[in-house]
Motif scaffolding. Structure first.
Motif, PDB file in Angstrom:
ATOM      1  N   ARG A   1       0.989  -1.398  -0.152  1.00 45.79           N
ATOM      2  CA  ARG A   1       0.177  -0.084   0.057  1.00 45.79           C
ATOM      3  C   ARG A   1       0.894   1.165   0.005  1.00 45.79           C
ATOM      4  N   MET A   2       2.001   1.084   0.815  1.00 44.00           N
ATOM      5  CA  MET A   2       2.687   2.440   0.745  1.00 44.00           C
ATOM      6  C   MET A   2       3.670   2.342  -0.597  1.00 44.00           C
ATOM      7  N   VAL A   3       4.001   1.353  -1.236  1.00 41.95           N
ATOM      8  CA  VAL A   3       4.505   1.672  -2.275  1.00 41.95           C
ATOM      9  C   VAL A   3       3.624   2.195  -3.300  1.00 41.95           C
ATOM     10  N   GLN A   4       2.509   1.785  -3.397  1.00 42.71           N
ATOM     11  CA  GLN A   4       1.498   2.566  -4.364  1.00 42.71           C
ATOM     12  C   GLN A   4       1.204   3.971  -3.920  1.00 42.71           C
ATOM     13  N   THR A   5       1.335   4.276  -2.724  1.00 44.03           N
ATOM     14  CA  THR A   5       1.115   5.776  -2.315  1.00 44.03           C
ATOM     15  C   THR A   5       2.391   6.443  -3.048  1.00 44.03           C
ATOM     16  N   PHE A   6       3.580   5.752  -2.862  1.00 46.76           N
ATOM     17  CA  PHE A   6       4.892   6.783  -3.397  1.00 46.76           C
ATOM     18  C   PHE A   6       4.519   6.737  -5.059  1.00 46.76           C
ATOM     19  N   LEU A   7       3.924   5.604  -5.533  1.00 47.36           N
ATOM     20  CA  LEU A   7       3.931   5.788  -7.080  1.00 47.36           C
ATOM     21  C   LEU A   7       2.621   6.942  -7.688  1.00 47.36           C
ATOM     22  N   ASP A   8       1.801   6.832  -6.693  1.00 45.39           N
ATOM     23  CA  ASP A   8       0.800   7.923  -7.077  1.00 45.39           C
ATOM     24  C   ASP A   8       1.276   9.402  -6.816  1.00 45.39           C
ATOM     25  N   LEU A   9       2.190   9.405  -6.053  1.00 50.09           N
ATOM     26  CA  LEU A   9       2.947  10.868  -5.854  1.00 50.09           C
ATOM     27  C   LEU A   9       3.971  10.823  -6.892  1.00 50.09           C
ATOM     28  N   GLY A  10       4.226  10.046  -7.833  1.00 49.11           N
ATOM     29  CA  GLY A  10       5.263  10.190  -8.804  1.00 49.11           C
ATOM     30  C   GLY A  10       6.662  10.047  -8.257  1.00 49.11           C
ATOM     31  N   GLN A  11       6.583   9.265  -7.200  1.00 46.55           N
ATOM     32  CA  GLN A  11       8.004   8.996  -6.594  1.00 46.55           C
ATOM     33  C   GLN A  11       8.571   7.735  -6.836  1.00 46.55           C
ATOM     34  N   SER A  12       8.834   7.458  -8.109  1.00 40.42           N
ATOM     35  CA  SER A  12       9.119   6.005  -8.504  1.00 40.42           C
ATOM     36  C   SER A  12      10.876   6.068  -8.195  1.00 40.42           C
ATOM     37  N   ASP A  13      11.537   7.130  -8.345  1.00 40.03           N
ATOM     38  CA  ASP A  13      12.981   7.289  -7.910  1.00 40.03           C
ATOM     39  C   ASP A  13      13.285   7.064  -6.710  1.00 40.03           C
ATOM     40  N   LEU A  14      12.223   7.326  -5.592  1.00 37.45           N
ATOM     41  CA  LEU A  14      12.385   6.730  -4.493  1.00 37.45           C
ATOM     42  C   LEU A  14      12.296   5.376  -4.094  1.00 37.45           C
ATOM     43  N   LEU A  15      11.452   4.863  -4.752  1.00 36.17           N
ATOM     44  CA  LEU A  15      11.441   3.163  -4.676  1.00 36.17           C
ATOM     45  C   LEU A  15      12.596   2.673  -5.404  1.00 36.17           C
ATOM     46  N   ILE A  16      13.112   3.071  -6.405  1.00 34.93           N
ATOM     47  CA  ILE A  16      14.389   2.579  -6.905  1.00 34.93           C
ATOM     48  C   ILE A  16      15.690   2.709  -5.793  1.00 34.93           C
ATOM     49  N   ARG A  17      15.572   3.866  -5.440  1.00 36.95           N
ATOM     50  CA  ARG A  17      16.696   3.904  -4.290  1.00 36.95           C
ATOM     51  C   ARG A  17      16.452   2.912  -3.228  1.00 36.95           C
ATOM     52  N   ALA A  18      15.111   2.761  -2.783  1.00 37.94           N
ATOM     53  CA  ALA A  18      14.801   1.776  -1.741  1.00 37.94           C
ATOM     54  C   ALA A  18      15.210   0.341  -2.114  1.00 37.94           C
ATOM     55  N   ALA A  19      15.024  -0.076  -3.331  1.00 38.11           N
ATOM     56  CA  ALA A  19      15.134  -1.258  -3.964  1.00 38.11           C
ATOM     57  C   ALA A  19      16.901  -1.547  -3.849  1.00 38.11           C
ATOM     58  N   GLN A  20      17.547  -0.438  -4.119  1.00 37.12           N
ATOM     59  CA  GLN A  20      18.823  -0.589  -4.370  1.00 37.12           C
ATOM     60  C   GLN A  20      19.745  -0.434  -2.946  1.00 37.12           C
ATOM     61  N   GLU A  21      19.095   0.446  -2.161  1.00 35.91           N
ATOM     62  CA  GLU A  21      19.776   0.522  -0.837  1.00 35.91           C
ATOM     63  C   GLU A  21      19.451  -0.361   0.327  1.00 35.91           C
ATOM     64  N   ARG A  22      18.299  -0.809   0.150  1.00 35.49           N
ATOM     65  CA  ARG A  22      17.461  -1.549   1.353  1.00 35.49           C
ATOM     66  C   ARG A  22      17.162  -2.734   0.918  1.00 35.49           C
ATOM     67  N   GLY A  23      17.286  -3.118  -0.215  1.00 35.75           N
ATOM     68  CA  GLY A  23      16.884  -4.649  -0.697  1.00 35.75           C
ATOM     69  C   GLY A  23      15.409  -4.952  -0.538  1.00 35.75           C
ATOM     70  N   ASP A  24      14.546  -3.706  -0.697  1.00 33.41           N
ATOM     71  CA  ASP A  24      13.191  -4.099  -0.379  1.00 33.41           C
ATOM     72  C   ASP A  24      12.705  -4.509  -1.716  1.00 33.41           C
ATOM     73  N   TRP A  25      12.142  -5.913  -1.576  1.00 35.81           N
ATOM     74  CA  TRP A  25      11.461  -6.494  -2.972  1.00 35.81           C
ATOM     75  C   TRP A  25      10.279  -5.739  -3.323  1.00 35.81           C
ATOM     76  N   ASN A  26       9.385  -5.292  -2.359  1.00 29.30           N
ATOM     77  CA  ASN A  26       8.045  -4.570  -3.043  1.00 29.30           C
ATOM     78  C   ASN A  26       8.504  -3.469  -3.704  1.00 29.30           C
ATOM     79  N   CYS A  27       9.501  -2.605  -3.457  1.00 28.95           N
ATOM     80  CA  CYS A  27      10.052  -1.469  -3.962  1.00 28.95           C
ATOM     81  C   CYS A  27      10.485  -1.597  -5.192  1.00 28.95           C
ATOM     82  N   ALA A  28      11.399  -2.750  -5.464  1.00 38.49           N
ATOM     83  CA  ALA A  28      12.079  -3.103  -6.316  1.00 38.49           C
ATOM     84  C   ALA A  28      10.850  -3.550  -7.658  1.00 38.49           C
ATOM     85  N   GLN A  29      10.194  -4.502  -6.998  1.00 34.51           N
ATOM     86  CA  GLN A  29       9.163  -4.867  -8.299  1.00 34.51           C
ATOM     87  C   GLN A  29       8.268  -3.888  -8.763  1.00 34.51           C
ATOM     88  N   ALA A  30       7.846  -2.829  -8.065  1.00 36.64           N
ATOM     89  CA  ALA A  30       6.960  -1.621  -8.594  1.00 36.64           C
ATOM     90  C   ALA A  30       7.912  -0.731  -9.362  1.00 36.64           C
TER      91      ALA A  30
END
Length: 479
Positions: A19-48
């Motif tokens: 749900r939080m991942v979708q919130t970031f996407l709705d805000l146009g913050q896909s770059d934050l998700l990329i960073r989270a996937a790379q720095e935190r190893g978060d699969w939900n962020c990486a997949q989205a």
């Protein structure tokens, strides 16, 4: 990053939730998700994030983002990588990479995902072949029907499902030897196969045949779980066969009566539907019928009557209690004060057995009613009695009262197990998405905290009752 943490995230909603991942996407913050996937190893962020990159035709970046996850053997990442390669036009290479090997032919989950990729690669017939040996499992029959929708293969799917139904009917052993599938010996799942056949017939434009399949099975006199008459009722409603639906509702009232009433309402016969529901409530007083009548009244704009209809259920200890719906109805209707009066007036089994829920609802309604100062005072008093237990409710009231920094400070220092979720959501509402992401614990941190809570609960329970079993859930809610 390791597979154990990724498994824990999938099972316990840890790290950055979907749900939080979708919130970031709705805000146009896909770059934050990329960073989270790379720095935190978060699969939900990486997949989205990978999906977003693919939507922008940035396939190589998407593949690079998933590579660390595939390197540790995370199967979901392997499937996602294959899907990207298919979109690149590298279907054969992708499918070869994820094709089940000789050691896995019996793994339905592996075969289901492989079949999904085959369909995406335009090879629906092969997908049917992969799933056919597994159609003794109900969820894989559903997957077969879902995957082949709009693939032009309905005729073949019907043929396969019909064979399964026939096999189940005549089978005396776990595998009758006629179809190569492992079918239940007593045919208990045959009703589900017939529903799947009806689904495919209906979507193929053969609704009359779909109805006849279920009509014949109903007339057979066999006993079925509630799913079967419910599906049959909804099929009759979709086809406008209201009189036949009425006959079904007379014999299967628990499964079909609410569907029948809604069909009458949709056909412009709302007074008749209301009368039937009231009559059934008078005769049996089941909460499902009260819920159906509440829905009808809400759609007719009669909110107060809907709330009163649900009132007898507000004392139900658990299942069938319609209180939360009634409170939402009143709040959405702009009358939180009326909802608060309703809550404060409860004295039955549910209110007595769920005191913390009552208090939590009261604090929420005080905020909705604009009585934040009163709510803050009550929440603070509760916190003095139970330190930290009411931090999230107090923080929400502080924010609503125009004191967001106090609320954020409280959540940052809180030990409440949901404080990090509320902190992130509050920061997003305050327009600070980067801080919100940084405030969410990593998967490893989340896992460690959950295990610590479990240990502490076990120790406390041991002190209170050495013979009791500990059953406190460790996972977060899926949001």
């Amino acid at each position: 990053m390791n597979v154990d943490d990724l498994v824990w995230q999938a099972r316990n909603h840890g790290g950055v939730s979907p749900r939080m991942v979708q919130t970031f996407l709705d805000l146009g913050q896909s770059d934050l998700l990329i960073r989270a996937a790379q720095e935190r190893g978060d699969w939900n962020c990486a997949q989205a994030a990978a999906r977003e990159l693919c939507a922008a035709a940035e396939f190589e970046r998407a593949l690079a983002l998933l590579e660390p996850f595939t390197d540790v053997g995370w199967r979901a990442a392997e499937s996602a990588t294959a899907e990207i390669m298919i979109r690149q036009g590298r279907g054969d290479e992708a499918l070869a990479m994820v094709r089940p090997d000789a050691a896995e032919p019996g793994d339905g989950h592996v075969c289901a995902r492989y079949a999904e990729l085959l369909v995406k690669a335009g090879r629906a017939d092969e997908a049917i072949d992969v799933l056919t040996p597994h159609l003794g499992e109900y969820w894989l029959r559903t997957r077969l029907v879902d995957l082949t929708e709009e693939q032009g293969r309905d005729g073949r799917v019907l043929e396969v499902l019909t064979q399964v139904a026939e096999c189940m009917e005549r089978s005396a052993d776990a595998a009758c030897g006629n179809c190569g599938r492992s079918c239940p010996a007593d045919g208990t799942d045959r009703w589900h196969v017939l529903i799947m056949i009806a689904r495919v017939l209906e979507r193929s434009g053969r609704a009359e045949e779909a109805v006849e399949v279920l009509r014949t099975e109903t007339a057979s006199g066999r006993r079925h779980p509630v799913n079967f008459p419910e599906y049959y009722a909804n099929l009759l409603a979709r086809q406008g066969l209201i009189e036949e639906l009425g006959s079904l509702a007379a014999t299967e009232p628990y499964a079909a009566f609410a569907v029948y009433a809604k069909a009458l309402e949709d056909a412009g016969r709302a007074p008749e539907a209301e009368a039937l529901l009231r009559g059934r409530i008078e005769a049996h007083d089941h909460s499902k019928d009260r819920a159906a009548l509440m829905g009808l009244l809400v759609r007719r704009g009669r909110i107060d009557e809907a709330v009163e209809t649900g009132r007898p259920t507000y004392d139900y200890y658990d299942c069938g209690n319609l209180l939360h719906w009634a409170l939402d109805l009143l709040v959405d209707d702009g009358r939180p004060g009326r909802a608060l009066d309703l809550l404060d007036g409860l004295t039955g089994a549910w209110a007595e057995g769920h005191p913390d829920q009552v208090l939590g609802l009261r604090l929420w309604l005080l905020g909705e009613a604009g009585r934040c100062a009163e709510g803050i005072a009550e929440a603070a008093a509760l916190n003095e009695r139970e330190p930290g237990e009411w931090d999230t409710e107090l923080a929400r009231l502080l924010e609503r009262d125009g004191r967001p920094e106090e609320a954020l400070t409280l959540l940052r220092s809180s030990t409440h197990y949901l404080a990090d979720l509320d902190l992130a959501e509050m920061l997003i509402r305050q327009g600070r998405p980067a801080e919100a992401l940084a405030s969410i614990p990593t998967i490893a941190e989340d896992r460690e905290a959950a295990e610590r809570r479990k240990r502490e609960a076990a120790e406390q329970r041991e002190q209170e009752d050495p013979w009791a079993e500990v059953g406190e859930p460790t996972q977060k809610p899926p949001f």
